[in-house]
Motif scaffolding. Structure first.
Motif, short mmCIF file in Angstrom:
data_model
loop_
_atom_site.label_atom_id
_atom_site.label_comp_id
_atom_site.label_asym_id
_atom_site.label_seq_id
_atom_site.Cartn_x
_atom_site.Cartn_y
_atom_site.Cartn_z
N SER A 9 0.98 -1.42 0.12
CA SER A 9 0.51 -0.41 0.10
C SER A 9 0.84 1.26 0.32
O SER A 9 0.55 2.35 0.20
N ALA A 10 2.08 1.52 -0.07
CA ALA A 10 3.35 2.18 -0.08
C ALA A 10 2.85 3.14 -1.87
O ALA A 10 2.66 3.11 -2.40
N LYS A 11 2.41 4.42 -0.67
CA LYS A 11 2.23 5.72 -2.22
C LYS A 11 3.74 7.00 -1.66
O LYS A 11 3.62 7.37 -0.62
N VAL A 12 4.59 6.68 -2.83
CA VAL A 12 4.99 8.30 -2.28
C VAL A 12 4.89 9.65 -3.37
O VAL A 12 3.96 9.37 -4.44
N ALA A 13 4.68 10.33 -2.74
CA ALA A 13 4.67 11.87 -3.76
C ALA A 13 5.37 12.80 -3.18
O ALA A 13 6.06 13.37 -2.03
N VAL A 14 6.24 13.47 -4.78
CA VAL A 14 7.33 14.04 -4.59
C VAL A 14 6.44 15.79 -4.39
O VAL A 14 5.56 15.96 -5.06
N GLN A 15 6.76 16.00 -3.35
CA GLN A 15 6.73 17.66 -3.09
C GLN A 15 7.21 18.52 -3.76
O GLN A 15 6.86 19.49 -3.98
N SER A 16 8.98 18.72 -3.96
CA SER A 16 9.35 19.11 -4.88
C SER A 16 9.81 18.86 -5.36
O SER A 16 11.19 17.78 -4.82
N ALA A 17 11.09 18.97 -6.67
CA ALA A 17 11.92 18.58 -7.51
C ALA A 17 12.25 19.79 -8.17
O ALA A 17 12.03 20.51 -8.83
#
Length: 340
Positions: free
Chosen positions: A263-271
């Motif tokens: 159920s893992a979810k990655v959220a990229v906030q900024s790059a």
């Protein structure tokens, strides 16, 4: 006829253009910040579990030291009320788990059970002993191995309720995975590991006794696996581990990783060229599921190494093929990557 040939030519031409477009998209490098969760820890191809049953003396005399020497770990399913355990209480209380081995619940004394009340007594007593011996969270997940006894008269629902109450996770079944009983040679056993690598999955081996040469006792442990088979097996697992192909771990660590990953979810906030910020979360109960997951993140061109920071964690990472690999807890807190 001529019209059909023209339409077919146009279709072939369109298909070719589409194929070229897809190939171009596939060839485009991943954008900085793009992150994937590795299927297994350290981005290894597969996982492999070693399980030792019944608290035999060879476990602390031979198996645990040989595992620790190679930097491997395993689960030892103990029976604190069994005679072999009681004869060597100090070794079980002070030695085996300190070598990095995990303890599993194999019931109190490996005896028959005729009702749910008896099952609760022998399962809970073993859980309490493990919690007393090995420091750690309370409650915490512990592996459970159903003992092969003459009678086990407990309904499936009643047993599952006991396991839930004690925070126990049933290990995979013994069928087809027993050393000596199912597999006799090093080659056969390592084939299980290679099968896991080929399928990018998980395999395991259940071992009872291991041959004891010293001291020269008058008997060998149950289903004793010859040292001439056992040591090369460990060497083969270590080789695959050192090649980056195999994660040799204990049952609960693998279970936690699989459960969290599902159920893992990655959220990229900024790059940006100066910093990447992202978060990792999963639906598993954080009070029981606290295994770090391995992430692989693309970084901007020009980064040679970077600093990864998550509250409570800080690491220097090398960049390889435009990406960094690191472990992070799936607790939703911000993960920061910066060039070093």
């Amino acid at each position: 006829m001529q019209g059909n040939r023209k339409r077919n030519g146009l279709l072939r031409s369109g298909a070719a253009v589409l194929a070229l477009s897809l190939a171009a998209c596939a060839a485009e490098p991943a954008q900085p910040g793009a992150t994937r969760v590795a299927k297994w820890k350290d981005d290894r191809a597969a996982a492999f579990l070693l399980m030792f049953d019944d608290s035999w003396p060879s476990h602390f005399q031979v198996a645990a030291p040989a595992l620790a020497e190679r930097g491997l770990t395993a689960t030892f399913y103990i029976n604190p009320g069994k005679g072999e355990y009681r004869a060597f209480t100090n070794q079980w209380e002070q030695q085996v788990w300190r070598l990095g081995m995990a303890y599993g619940n194999h019931t109190w004394a490996h005896a028959s059970v005729t009702n749910a009340a008896q099952a609760e007594q022998v399962i809970t007593a073993c859980t309490d002993e493990i919690l007393r011996l090995v420091p750690g969270r309370r409650p915490r997940l512990i592996s459970y191995g159903q003992p092969g006894v003459k009678e086990w008269r407990v309904a499936t629902n009643d047993l599952q309720a006991l396991l839930d109450k004690n925070h126990l996770i049933s290990r995979p079944p013994f069928a087809g995975h027993g050393a000596v009983y199912h597999w006799q040679t090093t080659t056969q056993m390592l084939a299980l590991a290679d099968r896991a690598i080929d399928s990018k999955g998980l395999e395991y081996l259940v071992i009872h006794g291991v041959e004891r040469l010293q001291p020269n006792w008058s008997y060998q442990d149950f289903w004793a696996l010859k040292q001439a088979v056992f040591f090369p097996l460990l060497d083969g697992l270590k080789e695959r581990r050192d090649q980056g192909r195999l994660w040799v771990t204990d049952h609960i660590a693998a279970h936690k990783y699989e459960t969290e990953r599902a159920s893992a979810k990655v959220a990229v906030q900024s790059a940006s060229p100066r910093e990447i910020r992202l978060s990792l979360a999963c639906a598993a109960d954080p009070a029981l599921y606290d295994e770090p997951l391995t992430l692989v993140t693309q970084v901007p061109a020009g980064w040679k190494s970077c600093i990864m920071a998550q509250p409570g964690t800080n690491a220097t990472l090398a960049v390889a093929q435009g990406a960094v690999r690191y472990d992070a807890l799936p607790d939703g807190r911000t993960i920061t990557l910066k060039p070093r």
